[in-house]
Design a protein around this motif. Sequence first.
Motif: not given
Length: 305
Positions: A1-4, A27-38
């Motif tokens: 969430m902080q990265v987002f 950063v890119t991987r974190t956002i991709q993982d977040l989008e995938a989880s949501l």
Amino acid sequence: MQVFARLAELESFTKVAEAMQTGRPHVTRTIQDLEASLGVRLFQRTTRKVKLTAQGARFYERVKEILANIAETTTMFDRNGSALRGRLRIDIPTAFSQHRFMESLRRFTEAFPEIELALGVTDRRVDLVAEGIDCVVRIGDLPDSSMVARKIGTVIMVTCASPVYLRACGAPKTLHDLMDHRCVSFLSGQSNRPLPWHFSVDGEDHPYTPHGGITVNESNAYVQCGVAGFGIVQAPGIAVETFLANGELVEVLSSHRPQPRLVSVLYPSRTHLAPQVEAFVGWLKEHFPVLHPDWFIAPSPSIAG
């Protein structure tokens, strides 16, 4: 969430990586993982910009609340400073990088030992969000912006010159005499134009545009130009008090000393303020010596008053 949240604010994977001191792939991987989880797309990506989608904007509003609640919860048991922790990045004007202010800042770090302080010193205009700065301290009138500004005190302005210059050129007796003198101009980091001087005449403010000398864009160099005899300078008392005390500068036109200039602290948002930022802003408000005599230069013996 902080990265987002940082990506939503900075709109650049590279800037987020720099601000959070991590690699861009992370950063890119974190956002991709977040989008995938949501199961939703949070950002629209182009070669130049990263923008929130409608779903991303809704998610961002909730994330801000969640991160603020987490920060508040981690410090809920002790608001006197011992439990406050985290990185705090601040920026102060160069004129404040003097012994007196730095000593006062050290006392803040002693009161809040778990806060990691990152200090920037600059006279230029800074983009708090883009540069990851939590708050800035500035002198004088502030440009219109979306930043929250809180007054923390005032500083006096002193017009002065070196004894070498005054022996060679004499001292101005009146404001009109300034036309016959060399003046050192300070280039504003806000407007990129020389700052006008101000004088008080019968209680009214009289601006004056200095001329005939060198123009400088850094406060300490500006004061040193005065010490070196380039001409007359007008600077905050905190920046010249040592030189006035040891005789390297002499105040002139003291009877027309201008009204003290406002000192403010600016930060991006009044809501969901990080605890360490709130602590620093509160500490500044309490400890910045608005009327403390040590911060104000008493009228010194001047060649012309």
